[in-house]
Design a protein around this motif. Sequence first.
Motif, PDB file in Angstrom:
ATOM      1  N   THR A   1       5.753  -6.671  43.647  1.00  0.00           N
ATOM      2  CA  THR A   1       5.719  -6.690  42.182  1.00  0.00           C
ATOM      3  C   THR A   1       5.792  -8.117  41.664  1.00  0.00           C
ATOM      4  O   THR A   1       5.041  -8.513  40.762  1.00  0.00           O
ATOM      5  N   GLU A   2       6.699  -8.920  42.254  1.00  0.00           N
ATOM      6  CA  GLU A   2       6.847 -10.304  41.808  1.00  0.00           C
ATOM      7  C   GLU A   2       5.553 -11.078  41.990  1.00  0.00           C
ATOM      8  O   GLU A   2       5.083 -11.747  41.067  1.00  0.00           O
ATOM      9  N   VAL A   3       4.955 -10.934  43.176  1.00  0.00           N
ATOM     10  CA  VAL A   3       3.710 -11.640  43.441  1.00  0.00           C
ATOM     11  C   VAL A   3       2.639 -11.183  42.465  1.00  0.00           C
ATOM     12  O   VAL A   3       1.913 -11.989  41.892  1.00  0.00           O
ATOM     13  N   PHE A   4       2.593  -9.865  42.243  1.00  0.00           N
ATOM     14  CA  PHE A   4       1.573  -9.320  41.366  1.00  0.00           C
ATOM     15  C   PHE A   4       1.677  -9.930  39.965  1.00  0.00           C
ATOM     16  O   PHE A   4       0.683 -10.403  39.402  1.00  0.00           O
ATOM     17  N   PHE A   5       2.892  -9.950  39.437  1.00  0.00           N
ATOM     18  CA  PHE A   5       3.052 -10.492  38.078  1.00  0.00           C
ATOM     19  C   PHE A   5       2.690 -11.966  38.029  1.00  0.00           C
ATOM     20  O   PHE A   5       2.053 -12.431  37.078  1.00  0.00           O
ATOM     21  N   ALA A   6       3.088 -12.691  39.080  1.00  0.00           N
ATOM     22  CA  ALA A   6       2.755 -14.106  39.113  1.00  0.00           C
ATOM     23  C   ALA A   6       1.238 -14.291  39.138  1.00  0.00           C
ATOM     24  O   ALA A   6       0.695 -15.135  38.424  1.00  0.00           O
ATOM     25  N   VAL A   7       0.567 -13.458  39.947  1.00  0.00           N
ATOM     26  CA  VAL A   7      -0.883 -13.594  40.079  1.00  0.00           C
ATOM     27  C   VAL A   7      -1.576 -13.324  38.752  1.00  0.00           C
ATOM     28  O   VAL A   7      -2.559 -13.987  38.401  1.00  0.00           O
ATOM     29  N   THR A   8      -1.052 -12.364  37.976  1.00  0.00           N
ATOM     30  CA  THR A   8      -1.709 -12.044  36.708  1.00  0.00           C
ATOM     31  C   THR A   8      -1.750 -13.262  35.775  1.00  0.00           C
ATOM     32  O   THR A   8      -2.652 -13.401  34.969  1.00  0.00           O
ATOM     33  N   LYS A   9      -0.755 -14.161  35.934  1.00  0.00           N
ATOM     34  CA  LYS A   9      -0.727 -15.374  35.099  1.00  0.00           C
ATOM     35  C   LYS A   9      -1.965 -16.240  35.322  1.00  0.00           C
ATOM     36  O   LYS A   9      -2.379 -17.003  34.460  1.00  0.00           O
TER      37      LYS A   9
END
Lengths: 889, 177
Positions: free
Chosen positions: A69-77
Amino acid sequence: MSQPLIKKDDDRDEEAEYSPFTGIEKGAVLQEARVFNDPQLDPRRCSQVITKLLYLINQGETFTKVEATEVFFAVTKLFQSKDTGLRRMVYLMIKELSPSADEVIIVTSSLMKDMNSKSDMYRANAIRVLCRITDGTLLTQIERYLKQAIVDKNPVVASAALVSGVHLLQTNPEIVKRWSNEVQEAVQSRAALLQFHALALLHQIRQNDRLAVSKLVTSLTRGTVRSPLAQCLLIRYTSQVMRESSVNTQMGDRPFYDYLEGCLRHKAEMVIFEAARAITELSGVSSRELTPAITVLQLFLSSSKPVLRFAAVRTLNKVAMTRPLAVTNCNIDMESLMSDQNRSIATLAITTLLKTGNESSVDRLMKQITNFMSDIADEFKIVVVEAIRSLCLKFPLKYRSLMNFLSNILREEGGFEYKKSIVDSIVILIRDIPDAKESGLFHLCEFIEDCEFTYLSTQILHFLGNEGPKTPDPSKYIRYIYNRVILENATVRASAVSTLAKFGALVDSLKPCIFVLLRRCLFDNDDEVRDRATFYLNMIGSNDSVSETDNDVKEFLFGSLDVPLVNLETNLRSYAQEASEEPFNIASVPKEVKSQPLAEKKAPGKKPAGLGAPPSGPTSPVDAYEKMLSSIPEFTSFGKLFKSSAPTELTEAETEYAVNVVKHIYDGHVVFQFNCTNTIPEQLLENVTVFVDASEAEDFSEVASNPLRSLPYDSPGQTFVAFEKPEGVAAAGKFSNMLKFIVKEVDQATGEADEEGVEDEYQLEDVEVVAADYMLKVGVSNFKNAWESMGPDCEKVDEYGLGVRESLTEAVSAVINILGMQPCEGTEVVPSNSRSHTCLLSGLFIGNVKVLVRLSFGIDGPKQVAMKLAVRSEDEAVSDAIHDIVANG
Amino acid sequence: MESCPSIKNILLLDSEGKRVAVKYFSDDWPTLTAKSAFEKSVFTKTQKTNARTEAEIVMFDSYIVVYKFIQDLHFFVTGGDDENELILATVLQGFFDAVGLLLRSNVDKTTALENLDLILLCLDEIVDGGIVLETDASIIAGKVAMHGTDGSASLSEQTITQALATAREHLARSLLK
């Protein structure tokens, strides 16, 4: 001087082993992923970090839910960055992370923006990503864009939408089906791969509509399909249409054949091969139609590309299974492939040759194979062994050289599976070719002298115990068996003791010697061996004058357990857990075979496996049936089971209740075994019976039926209906069937069924009992000898006109099917272009009457087929009956 | 048979059978252990063969695997046992040549790992969920190469058509080398 230089090179080589990911570690990379949150994004750095993350995933590293989840949110940035390269990596990363539904919402708007961007590359990729991660609700929102994309002028964008459509069709068929107009338009596209993707999707949308598929194929085969891949696809659909239409208009002409044949001249090898393969797989293809396909495959055989050679030889190998004569032209090319570098190709070539070879070439082939065997892997050797087994069954007269070959390779090095397949083959040959029995048993005896596999040793000993005593000179096996008692481990010793006991029980002259040997075993250091020896000594030795105990002994030694092993095992397990005081009662084990249909599915078409299951297990489907039927009290009085048919489906596939029927034939009775499966999880069926209407079968009267008490979801059960018929007569009849039952709702949560049930019924298809049901396929090793020894006393000869037939092959197989007899010496195969053919059949008719049939066929210009039928049997009435069957068939 | 040709997986392994990049499109191997076991058996069954000039083929466990080696890299494409072998071979060739173009003919393990992003994008452009997307190596490489890894940040400012043109040029040059 040169020395240090080389050393330096070596050093550099080691240096070269360095990879950018050496020492990479998940925690550190996750830390690095924080750069995604930087206000000033560094696209290059971010790309590198994503590559590292993808590397980890690729190496099999997994992320915890929180990490993902953390990686996913970071990637969306990273959508903020305009860097194309970085965006591509972001797309990849999102696909790999396969986000959950609530996470998808976050990226949806970004991806939709990309879908409508000016850049085609963004659009194509955004479509693929969004369709991969989306669910049904979101799909309705983007549907409009997808429909547009399908007809987009950029083929890459259109392809992305079409391929996504193929995937989405699995989950959201109703939405994708609405796109068919757009897809139809895309099929007409000039872009090669786009056409391929559009065709694939269009066909999948329409696959359940035969007429539409047929129309699609008709229009496209006339037009121009550009891409080879699309052409391959069209060939597959064409042969599907041909297969389905040939069912309806049996002997109809083949409007599509010309298209397939035309594809054989296509410029892409991929298409040529696909067409050739499709032609060879057509049902009932004539030799004339087959020839051009075989010719192109033959050309491929001498290609320089291994893939092409492999594809060709594999297809020809399949053709050789059913039409060996069609492939004989390729024999010379095949022989040169036997030394192919690629062992898969060499093995396929050999097995093809084994199928196409005639009796005279067997010896020469065997010689070549012997040289070849040493340098191929075990799994290929198994293929060869199986081919040799079927060759031997085809040419029983050649058993000597083939058996020798098997015994030679049995002596060489090899793994368990390989050895097992050889032993199985020898066992099958012993069973089917009486002449081969003695030498076969002898080879097996030699093998156990030096066998490292306990399983094989015990199986062979068991088999020896059953077969050995029936040979003319049983005493010569004793030495081999007793050697096992001296030299082997406890498991083998124990089974050797059992085998000795079998010889003792069956061969009176050997009894004293067996006693001596068994007594020696009383001092064995393993208790199982001692116990067995003691037990058998008492059993055989107790009272040899009373024949009744003798029967008991035989029953015990050779009979099989009358309960299914699976059930026995579960009962014993629960008994062991309860630790009850009472002794275990074998009568409490249920006799109903639960997993029967499963076992059947694996079995069809195969010979009973060589050594079969462990000693007490069922050895063949027929044995299993016999045991099951004899466990039902109503049927015990019917006598010995003569024949059980293969299961016939009485329902369409994928209906609520799946039912198939097995016809069991007795001398004076017929039992229908209905195998029922309930495919609805919400239902429990009780009191399941099949109501059989025999009004169209005058000779039959219902005598008993055995209902099935309950039929839970996905757990097959059987119900039986028995009919009486005139003793020994091949009565025929047609029966209509109705499945009746009480249906109860099952609560999915608790798994409990309602108290109240509703009566219901379900129409099944009809069952027919035909003459072939009374005929057992039994081969003879030498037809000529058998025919002559039967003598002309009960011979009946007559001639029949079979009317217009497609080909001789078709006429021959029709007659074989009507009679249900075993073709001998490979005579069921009709050489191509021949005008006449003789086919030899043998079988066992009800009442255990041996029947031999000689069929002579002739065909004239307008395809009129005439047949002369000569029957010899042990009973004149049976000879007449055979003629009746043909006359009425 | 009636179905669309489908690719079960594409593997790129090194000369010891270790993963460089792999992509599975089928559920035939649900776990990492199953995948590794498959890779191991593919590798051991093929490592002694010479698949350097022509693509080779092997069939086992009812899969067909076509493969080709270069330097210390082993390329594999797997399909079901009723798949048209030549389609698999075409996909393999597309992958093999596209990697050759992207790595400017320096095809070995180190270069492949240094440009892993290109390899992964390449896999993504060849097959989508088992369906063949593209088999022409220059088109595949063209699609992949339009993102400049070598710090050419200017690429992002160019229009896509321009970028494509430069990429094609790069490729043409590397082809001529």
